[in-house]
Design an enzyme around this catalytic site. Structure first.
Site, PDB file in Angstrom:
ATOM      1  N   GLY A 148      38.098  19.642  47.851  1.00 21.90           N
ATOM      2  CA  GLY A 148      37.349  20.812  47.434  1.00 21.90           C
ATOM      3  C   GLY A 148      36.844  20.838  45.960  1.00 21.90           C
ATOM      4  O   GLY A 148      36.762  21.856  45.036  1.00 21.90           O
ATOM      5  N   ALA A 149      36.323  19.563  45.652  1.00 20.25           N
ATOM      6  CA  ALA A 149      35.923  19.239  44.533  1.00 20.25           C
ATOM      7  C   ALA A 149      34.579  19.805  43.956  1.00 20.25           C
ATOM      8  O   ALA A 149      34.121  20.051  42.727  1.00 20.25           O
ATOM      9  CB  ALA A 149      35.492  17.608  44.457  1.00 20.25           C
ATOM     10  N   THR A 190      46.573  28.626  48.494  1.00 22.65           N
ATOM     11  CA  THR A 190      47.308  29.699  49.096  1.00 22.65           C
ATOM     12  C   THR A 190      47.029  29.965  50.497  1.00 22.65           C
ATOM     13  O   THR A 190      45.784  29.756  50.982  1.00 22.65           O
ATOM     14  CB  THR A 190      47.641  30.779  48.080  1.00 22.65           C
ATOM     15  OG1 THR A 190      46.385  31.478  48.015  1.00 22.65           O
ATOM     16  CG2 THR A 190      48.164  30.363  46.702  1.00 22.65           C
ATOM     17  N   HIS A 200      41.493  39.817  42.368  1.00 25.54           N
ATOM     18  CA  HIS A 200      40.702  38.572  42.378  1.00 25.54           C
ATOM     19  C   HIS A 200      39.277  38.956  42.821  1.00 25.54           C
ATOM     20  O   HIS A 200      38.924  39.868  43.458  1.00 25.54           O
ATOM     21  CB  HIS A 200      41.465  37.667  43.332  1.00 25.54           C
ATOM     22  CG  HIS A 200      42.810  36.936  43.060  1.00 25.54           C
ATOM     23  ND1 HIS A 200      43.866  37.627  43.003  1.00 25.54           N
ATOM     24  CD2 HIS A 200      42.950  35.798  42.544  1.00 25.54           C
ATOM     25  CE1 HIS A 200      45.008  36.967  42.549  1.00 25.54           C
ATOM     26  NE2 HIS A 200      44.251  35.757  42.128  1.00 25.54           N
ATOM     27  N   LYS A 223      37.858  35.152  47.401  1.00 24.77           N
ATOM     28  CA  LYS A 223      39.171  34.879  47.942  1.00 24.77           C
ATOM     29  C   LYS A 223      39.308  35.118  49.226  1.00 24.77           C
ATOM     30  O   LYS A 223      39.372  36.173  49.543  1.00 24.77           O
ATOM     31  CB  LYS A 223      40.310  35.394  46.902  1.00 24.77           C
ATOM     32  CG  LYS A 223      41.550  34.773  47.212  1.00 24.77           C
ATOM     33  CD  LYS A 223      42.592  35.274  45.832  1.00 24.77           C
ATOM     34  CE  LYS A 223      44.162  34.890  46.403  1.00 24.77           C
ATOM     35  NZ  LYS A 223      44.152  33.406  46.398  1.00 24.77           N
TER      36      LYS A 223
END
Length: 274
Positions: free
Chosen positions: A12-13, A109, A163, A167
């Site tokens: 996920g760079a 998550t 958030h 997300k």
């Protein structure tokens, strides 16, 4: 412990958190970035250093996770994979990393309780360290500890988490973890005063363990924020943590990379390694 740098893969760079991790690892004298993985087709082949804004690193972004895991497994030192990807793929990413003997440090998550249990058993069987961290902020750990103390004296509590609107999961893993920590106090919160009726489904938020409500807000302009609000006759006690920059998570990420090498099983939560 070896004096050689820890080989690190960032999965996920190309994302906002991933780029921060790349910068943090590049600046750590005891770590070396060996691979950058991202499935965004617009980023494939680009130099991760340039994408992260720190100059060329001669590490092209790839979406070939299996190949990078095989490459990492050949390193002299034990490698670590930091994962900030998406709930849809994180379970597979962790399983793949452990299968190659790579230690996962996971900030993604949204996994189910069953998936977490399966990873716990898989890591235990492989005697491989794995860290699942819903929130890498030291400030959030302190908020949760304060909430645990307050819960001894308050019977009514609700959680609000806010958030950014990119997300994917709700409630946040941090809010769920906070509710779980409060539930471990062994009391049921929010004893009913009246029979409630929701005129619009979900108006009272989601119901977590021990009758604790969690409310999720998603808006552009937010990063990550949480309130734990306690109520009693004549008083309100509010605990709040606000994130203004993602760099606040990096001390926790770097600590986790170092600590996961000492583990032989899965550990959930930053507070467990502080």
């Amino acid at each position: 412990m070896s004096n050689s740098p820890i080989p690190v893969i960032v999965n996920g760079a190309g994302g906002k958190m991933g780029r921060e991790v790349v910068k943090a690892v590049a600046g750590a004298s005891d770590m070396t970035l060996i691979a950058a993985i991202d499935r965004n087709p617009d980023l494939i082949g680009k130099d991760i250093g340039e994408v992260a804004g720190i100059g060329e690193m001669e590490i092209p972004i790839t979406n070939e996770m299996e190949s990078m895991c095989a490459f990492a497994a050949q390193q002299k030192e034990l490698p670590v994979m930091v994962d900030f990807t998406h709930p849809d793929g994180v379970y597979h990413n962790i399983r793949s990393a452990i299968a190659y003997g790579i230690r996962p440090v996971v900030g993604t998550t949204g996994m189910s309780a069953k998936q977490l249990k399966d990873i716990e058993e898989f890591a235990e069987k492989a005697s491989t360290g794995c860290l699942i961290i819903p929130n890498f902020s030291i400030g959030m750990v302190l908020l949760q500890q304060a909430a645990i103390q307050a819960s001894k004296y308050f019977d009514h509590v609700e959680i609000i988490e806010l958030h950014h609107n990119q997300k994917a999961d709700a409630p946040s893993g941090t809010a769920i973890q906070t509710a779980q920590l409060l539930a471990e106090m062994g009391k049921t919160f929010n004893p009913p005063e009246v029979k409630e009726t929701e005129k619009i489904a979900g108006a009272r938020g989601s119901l977590a363990e021990e009758n604790i409500r969690i409310h999720s807000i998603r808006l552009p302009g937010l990063i990550a924020h949480q309130e734990v609000i306690f109520g009693a006759a004549g008083q309100i006690y509010t605990l709040r943590h606000d994130t203004s920059d993602r760099s606040c998570y990096m001390p926790g990420v770097l600590l986790s990379i170092r600590k996961v090498l000492q583990l032989k099983s899965m550990v959930y939560g930053l507070e467990k390694i502080l």
